[in-house]
Each structure stands twice: as structure tokens, then as C-alpha cells.
Design a protein around this motif. Structure first.
Motif, PDB file in Angstrom:
ATOM      1  N   UNK A  66       1.148  -1.423  -0.081  1.00 40.74           N
ATOM      2  CA  UNK A  66      -0.035  -0.038   0.233  1.00 40.74           C
ATOM      3  C   UNK A  66       1.661   1.193   0.031  1.00 40.74           C
ATOM      4  N   UNK A  67       1.028   1.893  -0.907  1.00 41.31           N
ATOM      5  CA  UNK A  67       1.375   2.892  -0.791  1.00 41.31           C
ATOM      6  C   UNK A  67       1.414   4.327  -0.627  1.00 41.31           C
ATOM      7  N   UNK A  68       2.802   4.787  -0.005  1.00 38.03           N
ATOM      8  CA  UNK A  68       2.322   6.398   0.759  1.00 38.03           C
ATOM      9  C   UNK A  68       2.745   7.525  -0.353  1.00 38.03           C
ATOM     10  N   UNK A  80       6.956  18.118   5.864  1.00 38.82           N
ATOM     11  CA  UNK A  80       5.977  19.163   5.442  1.00 38.82           C
ATOM     12  C   UNK A  80       4.906  17.993   4.048  1.00 38.82           C
ATOM     13  N   UNK A  81       5.483  17.141   3.449  1.00 40.87           N
ATOM     14  CA  UNK A  81       3.866  16.059   3.321  1.00 40.87           C
ATOM     15  C   UNK A  81       3.409  15.203   3.852  1.00 40.87           C
ATOM     16  N   UNK A  82       3.674  15.477   4.900  1.00 40.93           N
ATOM     17  CA  UNK A  82       3.144  14.082   5.700  1.00 40.93           C
ATOM     18  C   UNK A  82       2.231  15.090   7.092  1.00 40.93           C
ATOM     19  N   UNK A  83       2.564  14.985   8.121  1.00 37.84           N
ATOM     20  CA  UNK A  83       2.138  15.810   8.877  1.00 37.84           C
ATOM     21  C   UNK A  83       2.184  17.235   8.912  1.00 37.84           C
ATOM     22  N   UNK A  84       2.778  17.683   7.573  1.00 37.23           N
ATOM     23  CA  UNK A  84       2.417  19.166   7.164  1.00 37.23           C
ATOM     24  C   UNK A  84       0.792  19.379   6.903  1.00 37.23           C
ATOM     25  N   UNK A  85       0.546  18.344   5.659  1.00 32.90           N
ATOM     26  CA  UNK A  85      -0.417  17.938   5.351  1.00 32.90           C
ATOM     27  C   UNK A  85      -1.961  17.393   6.027  1.00 32.90           C
ATOM     28  N   UNK A  86      -1.598  17.443   7.396  1.00 30.82           N
ATOM     29  CA  UNK A  86      -2.797  16.105   7.914  1.00 30.82           C
ATOM     30  C   UNK A  86      -3.052  17.624   8.978  1.00 30.82           C
ATOM     31  N   UNK A  87      -1.797  18.203   9.446  1.00 35.13           N
ATOM     32  CA  UNK A  87      -1.878  19.989  10.748  1.00 35.13           C
ATOM     33  C   UNK A  87      -2.007  20.410  10.505  1.00 35.13           C
ATOM     34  N   UNK A 103     -12.522  11.317  17.680  1.00 35.79           N
ATOM     35  CA  UNK A 103     -11.242  10.857  17.889  1.00 35.79           C
ATOM     36  C   UNK A 103     -11.749  10.341  16.215  1.00 35.79           C
ATOM     37  N   UNK A 104     -13.125   9.672  15.786  1.00 31.43           N
ATOM     38  CA  UNK A 104     -13.008   9.937  14.716  1.00 31.43           C
ATOM     39  C   UNK A 104     -12.155  10.430  13.545  1.00 31.43           C
ATOM     40  N   UNK A 105     -12.145  11.818  13.231  1.00 38.65           N
ATOM     41  CA  UNK A 105     -11.879  13.162  12.488  1.00 38.65           C
ATOM     42  C   UNK A 105     -10.295  13.227  13.629  1.00 38.65           C
ATOM     43  N   UNK A 106     -10.106  12.439  13.972  1.00 33.81           N
ATOM     44  CA  UNK A 106      -8.803  12.864  14.801  1.00 33.81           C
ATOM     45  C   UNK A 106      -7.918  11.660  14.079  1.00 33.81           C
ATOM     46  N   UNK A 107      -8.113  10.347  13.839  1.00 35.44           N
ATOM     47  CA  UNK A 107      -7.223   9.275  13.288  1.00 35.44           C
ATOM     48  C   UNK A 107      -8.268   9.526  11.535  1.00 35.44           C
ATOM     49  N   UNK A 108      -8.529  10.171  10.980  1.00 40.26           N
ATOM     50  CA  UNK A 108      -9.156  10.209   9.649  1.00 40.26           C
ATOM     51  C   UNK A 108      -7.885  11.416   9.181  1.00 40.26           C
ATOM     52  N   UNK A 109      -7.770  12.252   9.712  1.00 45.10           N
ATOM     53  CA  UNK A 109      -6.899  13.486   9.162  1.00 45.10           C
ATOM     54  C   UNK A 109      -5.415  12.633   9.059  1.00 45.10           C
ATOM     55  N   UNK A 110      -4.907  11.758   9.545  1.00 45.05           N
ATOM     56  CA  UNK A 110      -3.983  10.672   8.850  1.00 45.05           C
ATOM     57  C   UNK A 110      -4.208   9.375   7.854  1.00 45.05           C
ATOM     58  N   UNK A 111      -5.721  10.174   7.220  1.00 44.72           N
ATOM     59  CA  UNK A 111      -5.672   8.792   5.887  1.00 44.72           C
ATOM     60  C   UNK A 111      -5.529  10.005   4.514  1.00 44.72           C
ATOM     61  N   UNK A 112      -4.461  11.027   4.686  1.00 44.96           N
ATOM     62  CA  UNK A 112      -4.134  11.654   3.479  1.00 44.96           C
ATOM     63  C   UNK A 112      -3.046  11.095   3.149  1.00 44.96           C
ATOM     64  N   UNK A 113      -2.334   9.987   3.834  1.00 41.55           N
ATOM     65  CA  UNK A 113      -0.614   9.469   3.526  1.00 41.55           C
ATOM     66  C   UNK A 113      -1.174   7.843   2.501  1.00 41.55           C
ATOM     67  N   UNK A 114      -2.644   7.767   2.672  1.00 41.35           N
ATOM     68  CA  UNK A 114      -2.908   7.714   1.677  1.00 41.35           C
ATOM     69  C   UNK A 114      -3.708   7.440   0.595  1.00 41.35           C
ATOM     70  N   UNK A 159      -9.241  12.761   4.809  1.00 42.92           N
ATOM     71  CA  UNK A 159      -7.956  13.229   5.883  1.00 42.92           C
ATOM     72  C   UNK A 159      -7.846  14.506   5.009  1.00 42.92           C
ATOM     73  N   UNK A 160      -7.914  15.268   3.965  1.00 35.16           N
ATOM     74  CA  UNK A 160      -8.246  16.605   4.361  1.00 35.16           C
ATOM     75  C   UNK A 160      -9.411  17.466   4.993  1.00 35.16           C
ATOM     76  N   UNK A 161     -10.592  16.592   4.153  1.00 34.78           N
ATOM     77  CA  UNK A 161     -12.196  16.966   5.282  1.00 34.78           C
ATOM     78  C   UNK A 161     -12.114  17.276   7.135  1.00 34.78           C
ATOM     79  N   UNK A 162     -10.867  16.126   6.808  1.00 30.62           N
ATOM     80  CA  UNK A 162     -11.684  15.961   8.780  1.00 30.62           C
ATOM     81  C   UNK A 162      -9.975  16.582   9.356  1.00 30.62           C
ATOM     82  N   UNK A 163      -9.011  17.348   8.718  1.00 33.66           N
ATOM     83  CA  UNK A 163      -8.394  18.751   8.811  1.00 33.66           C
ATOM     84  C   UNK A 163      -9.338  19.703   8.979  1.00 33.66           C
ATOM     85  N   UNK A 164      -9.822  20.179   7.365  1.00 30.75           N
ATOM     86  CA  UNK A 164     -10.787  21.445   7.589  1.00 30.75           C
ATOM     87  C   UNK A 164     -11.326  20.924   8.456  1.00 30.75           C
TER      88      UNK A 164
END
Length: 416
Positions: free
Chosen positions: A56-58, A92-99, A182-193, A198-203
Motif C-alpha cells: 500500500x503506497x505512501x 511537510x508532505x505528511x504531518x504538514x498536510x494533516x495538521x 476521535x474519528x476526525x483525529x484518526x481520519x486526518x492521517x488518511x491523507x497519507x494513503x 483526510x483533508x476533510x477531517x483536517x479542515x
């Protein structure tokens, strides 16, 4: 009466980010044989750590030139030389996108400046007060729900809840908002895949925390958000963007890692009954049991850095622009530093400290809180669940994952 903002759920409320998250963390039952094989190849090995265990690609870092750095000395070298191995380009490409503009994405001087302010809210004497006022009530309320049954699944009924409920209490969030948070916090990191949630949760978390911060600035209280909004060092305060990014990251960096660390600790003790009995009888051993669990199963097993100038490690040249997969788990199980490193042993001689909380300028800011939570959780489980033991009628706990490891279940029995 102060009315707090309401969290908006994902547009598809049936979407389960916890199931999707497993695609990122993996289902590997034991990555350590492969980690030891990689270590035998040297301190620097070409390729991605993630690619060793999953196809599963990053999508955020998969196209970058990558090397793995392995072994205690090499990992510590990278962690303690931020002038060569930086965080910003790495995250920046990972946590920067999520947080967003999190301190995890910063290098000096910004990181140094803002970390000094955050640290004021997480000093040991501050954290100690949360033990009785926040942590103990959360832990006891969860235990109350199953204490009369004589059995429990400690993952689904305890460890997967208590660190997150501590965070809800710290920011004085209404308990009914917890599941969406909790759901949104976990979903943020799904931008990775590449998942759009992921971006919806971050916003949506950004909108919530922006409004919460505005309310707390106008009506400060004793909660963590009010404390952080008022915290200052030499007249410096935290900008809203930095504070909101920190709050977005809090449940992942504080809640998820503590959930997994506590689950690993309980798995280790319950599957080593002699050590379980020793700790139960002598609570002064809890600190070293926690340290050994964090060494034995570090959450997470790897982190990242980016090389901003040509360098070398153990004679291997690493050019500027290389993306580093820093395998923390290899440092904690380096046989050159820890004898019989795959064995869980709370009585082992401690010549070297583990790197579960990293090292250098990005040493985990919440390490005192994590250890305090784990200590109080274990004490309350021992105090309130006599003769706590594995349920012989159920499968024993099995840690899984290659990045963030934890068991699906810890089935136990206890006397009532």
C-alpha cells in the motif's frame, strides 16, 4: 454559560477511519526479524521501511529517494544533528498536510521558540496535578463499567478509550462529542494513503479549534486550551495557526501513542506472569516496566528526517535531498546495546535509554504525561481488578502492525 462549538462529522458519517487506518499501520505480526536482517546489512540501507511490509503506497513520500537508518548509534546520530537531518522537509508532505504548522514540522529557530512556550503547559509539576484531577476519574469511570463482570477485553473496554478521554477532559469537551473528535483525529492521517477524508477531517478540526480558541481567549478557564492561549516566554505567545495545529495533532501524538504503549505494556506483563506478579507486588517497579515496554515495543517504530547537506553515516555517503526512514525500533532492539533485545525483561541492566520518545530537540514534549497516565492506569487496574490475568478461554493478545503496533484484543479475567 459558555457555549462551546460543535464538531461537524464527516460528510459520510458511516465512513470508518479506524478500519482504513489499518491499511497504514499494517497487519504484520512481527516486523523484528526483518528489522534484524536489515540491521545486518549496515546502518544505512536503501529503500523505504514501509515497503518492507506492505504494498500500500505512501502517496505523500513514495516518490522520494529514501534510505533507512538502523541501529542505536546511527539513529541517535540523526536525532541529535538537526542541522543536517531536518524535520521540515521530512514532514511537510505528511504531518504538514494533516495538521498544518505543527512544531513537529518546524526546525530551529521557530521550533526552539515555540517549543519553549508549549513546554510550560507540560512541565512535570503541571502534569502531576492532572493525575488526580483528570486521569484517575477517567480511568475509574471506565473500570466501573466492567468491574462486576469478572472479565473484560482491556483494549475495547479500556486502553482504546482512556488516553483520549483524558484529552477530552483536558480541553473540557462534552463527552458526547468525543466519538466524532476521535474519528476526525484518526481520519486526518488518511491523507497519507490518499483518502479524501483526510483533508476533510483536517479542515473540520481546524474550524472547531479555531472557534474554541476564540472562545477561550474571550473567556479563559482552567482547561488546556486556555493555558496554551495564555502561555508566554519573554513576551512571546503562540500564534493561532501554531496552536490549532498542535491541538489537531494532540489526539494522535498523545492519545494514540499512549493507547498503544499501554496496550503493549499490558500485553507484555500478562504474557510474562512472573514479571506481572513482581510489579503487582512492588509498585516501585512500574516505572522500569513502562520503560522496558516502550523499549520492547516503541510506538511508532519509525519516523522521518530529510538531509539538507551532503553527509555520511558509518562511512556511507548520503547526498543532500535524501529522505530518511529513521527506524526507531532498530535502536531499541540493537543487540550491541541491549542484550537479548527481543526479550521483554523489566529487570534488564539499563546502560542505554530507549528512544521511544526520540531524542535531541524534538524529544517528545508529552513524555511526562504519557508515563504518568500509564502509571496511574496500571495502578488502578491492579488495585481494582484482583488477580488480573489472561482469560485462558480466549486467544492471547497478539501485537500487530509494522508502524503503529498494538493488539486487537486483551481478554482478561479477574476476581470479583
Amino acid at each position: 454559560m459558555i457555549v462551546l462549538p460543535k464538531l461537524e462529522d464527516l460528510s459520510d458519517p458511516t465512513f470508518d477511519p479506524f478500519e482504513m487506518e489499518k491499511l497504514s499501520t499494517g497487519d504484520c505480526p512481527d516486523p523484528y526479524p526483518r528489522i534484524h536482517e536489515l540491521m545486518e546489512q549496515g546502518s544505512v540501507v536503501e529503500g523505504s521501511y514501509r515497503d518492507q511490509f506492505t504494498e500500500i503506497r505512501d502517496v505523500q513520500t513514495g516518490d522520494l529517494a529514501q534510505v533507512m537508518v538502523l541501529g542505536y548509534d546511527a539513529v541517535m546520530h540523526v536525532l541529535t544533528h538537526p542541522e543536517i537531518f531536518t524535520n521540515r522537509e521530512a514532514f511537510l508532505p505528511s504531518l504538514g498536510v494533516s495538521f498544518g504548522e505543527s512544531i513537529s514540522v518546524m526546525d530551529a529557530p521557530d521550533h526552539t521558540r515555540y517549543r519553549r512556550i508549549f513546554q510550560k503547559a507540560f512541565l512535570p509539576q503541571v502534569v502531576a496535578k492532572w493525575g488526580e484531577t483528570i486521569v484517575d476519574p477517567v480511568v475509574n469511570a471506565l473500570i466501573d463499567k466492567f468491574i462486576d463482570t469478572g472479565k473484560a477485553d482491556l483494549v475495547h473496554q479500556f486502553t482504546h478509550h482512556y488516553p483520549f478521554q483524558v484529552i477530552y477532559a483536558q480541553i473540557e469537551m462534552e463527552p458526547e462529542q468525543g466519538p466524532v473528535f476521535h474519528k476526525l483525529a484518526i481520519a486526518q492521517l488518511l491523507s497519507l494513503i490518499g483518502a479524501p477524508q483526510g483533508q476533510e477531517a483536517t479542515q473540520k478540526l481546524g474550524t472547531f479549534f479555531g472557534e474554541l480558541l476564540r472562545i477561550r481567549r474571550e473567556n479563559p478557564g482552567t482547561d488546556l486550551v486556555s493555558d496554551l492561549a495564555r502561555a508566554e516566554v519573554d513576551g512571546d505567545y503562540l500564534p493561532d495557526e501554531v496552536l490549532i495545529s498542535f491541538l489537531r495533532q494532540l489526539i494522535n501524538a498523545g492519545g494514540d501513542t499512549t493507547f498503544r504503549g499501554t496496550s503493549a505494556l499490558l500485553t507484555a506483563l500478562l504474557t510474562h506472569p512472573d514479571q506481572l506478579d513482581a510489579v503487582r507486588a512492588d509498585r516501585s517497579l512500574i516505572s522500569q516496566a513502562i520503560d522496558e515496554a516502550l523499549r520492547w515495543e516503541v510506538p511508532p517504530t519509525s519516523t522521518f528526517r530529510y538531509v539538507i547537506q551532503d553527509t555520511e553515516i558509518d562511512g556511507v555517503k548520503i547526498p543532500k535531498g535524501t529522505f530518511i526512514n529513521l527506524v526507531l525500533a532498530s535502536a531499541n532492539r540493537d543487540p550491541r546495546k541491549f542484550s537479548n533485545p527481543d526479550k521483554f525483561d523489566i529487570f534488564r541492566e539499563r546502560k542505554h535509554r530507549h528512544v521511544a520518545f526520540a531524542s535531541g530537540p524534538h524529544l517528545c514534549i508529552g513524555q511526562h504525561l504519557a508515563k504518568m497516565e500509564m502509571t496511574r492506569a496500571l495502578n488502578q487496574l491492579f488495585d481494582r481488578l484482583p488477580n488480573l490475568r489472561l482469560d485462558p478461554d480466549m486467544p492471547p493478545p497478539q501485537l500487530i502492525g509494522h508502524i503503529l503496533r498494538s493488539p486487537e484484543h486483551i481478554w482478561v479475567k479477574f476476581d470479583t
